[in-house]
Design a protein around this motif. Sequence first.
Motif, short mmCIF file in Angstrom:
data_model
loop_
_atom_site.label_atom_id
_atom_site.label_comp_id
_atom_site.label_asym_id
_atom_site.label_seq_id
_atom_site.Cartn_x
_atom_site.Cartn_y
_atom_site.Cartn_z
N GLY A 10 -7.89 -6.07 -2.09
CA GLY A 10 -7.70 -5.41 -0.81
C GLY A 10 -7.85 -6.40 0.34
O GLY A 10 -8.29 -7.53 0.15
N TRP A 31 -1.89 -2.98 -6.38
CA TRP A 31 -3.07 -3.83 -6.19
C TRP A 31 -3.91 -3.88 -7.46
O TRP A 31 -4.49 -4.90 -7.79
CB TRP A 31 -3.89 -3.34 -5.01
N PHE A 32 -3.98 -2.74 -8.17
CA PHE A 32 -4.65 -2.74 -9.47
C PHE A 32 -3.94 -3.69 -10.43
O PHE A 32 -4.57 -4.48 -11.14
CB PHE A 32 -4.65 -1.33 -10.07
N VAL A 54 -3.60 6.42 3.77
CA VAL A 54 -3.91 5.89 2.44
C VAL A 54 -4.81 6.89 1.72
O VAL A 54 -5.90 7.22 2.20
CB VAL A 54 -4.60 4.52 2.53
N TYR A 107 -5.48 6.74 -1.80
CA TYR A 107 -6.20 6.14 -2.93
C TYR A 107 -5.84 4.66 -2.99
O TYR A 107 -5.01 4.18 -2.22
CB TYR A 107 -5.86 6.83 -4.25
N PHE A 108 -6.49 3.94 -3.88
CA PHE A 108 -6.25 2.51 -4.01
C PHE A 108 -4.85 2.28 -4.59
O PHE A 108 -4.48 2.90 -5.59
CB PHE A 108 -7.30 1.87 -4.91
N PRO A 109 -4.04 1.40 -3.99
CA PRO A 109 -2.65 1.21 -4.43
C PRO A 109 -2.53 0.75 -5.88
O PRO A 109 -3.29 -0.11 -6.34
CB PRO A 109 -2.13 0.14 -3.48
N HIS A 110 -1.56 1.31 -6.60
CA HIS A 110 -1.33 0.95 -8.00
C HIS A 110 -0.99 -0.53 -8.15
O HIS A 110 -1.47 -1.20 -9.07
CB HIS A 110 -0.19 1.80 -8.58
N ALA A 142 0.12 4.18 -2.30
CA ALA A 142 -1.16 4.85 -2.06
C ALA A 142 -1.08 5.87 -0.92
O ALA A 142 -2.04 6.61 -0.70
CB ALA A 142 -2.24 3.82 -1.74
N GLU A 157 0.82 -1.21 0.00
CA GLU A 157 0.00 0.00 0.00
C GLU A 157 0.86 1.27 0.00
O GLU A 157 0.32 2.38 -0.01
CB GLU A 157 -0.93 0.01 1.22
#
Length: 221
Positions: free
Chosen positions: A193, A186-187, A179, A181-184, A165, A162
Amino acid sequence: MERTKNRYIKSTFQALVQAIIPPHYRYINSIGTVQVAGALELDVYEYIIWILDHSIALPVKSQLNLADGRSMSKATAELLDAGAAQLIRTGQIQYPLNVHTFAGGGPFSALSPIDRLRAITHIEKLEINLETLSIPYKNNPELVRIMMDALNELPMFGQYSEWTAYGTTRLFPPEFRRVEYFPHGWFQTQYPGPSFGYRDFRGFLAIIRHKKVNNEWPNRT
């Protein structure tokens, strides 16, 4: 001098993360071919520098002769340069040097990505002069090998955790990070998550009886 030192450290670790996790292309049905950011584009080099300079406990720093303010990230950058210089000196580089890719860096930053990885292998095999290394690596083969393992792992920790993010708070002490935003990473890995302890049926408890030859031991459950 401080600005020059920081530029040197930054360029060295930029070169490191680009070689270990480069950008790549991925085909997505609904979009087509898209470029996926690598560790350099996500500033993962900042994560590695922060870990090296801030995560070592003071007693360990004293054992490594770093308690007087020496920079672990600078010493590690010089270690990478030692491996690169050995590769260059012995004529083992596969591609020409380029001093403009990461301006301000040393020999390691001037190598091609594949040669940077080969320089790391040289260091890991201790095919360098340990006597000429900076403290704490001087005549310390165990620490050199430990650090080479760490430098292969830390880019992945920064890329797929994370950390990316945390955004504007990523270089703050851990208790002040947030945090944003949503971690790159993880995308990229399609990780949805963490699961925060949601109740779920996980099957029935299995009881297995273990038997010993000639009944030497009683059955156990």
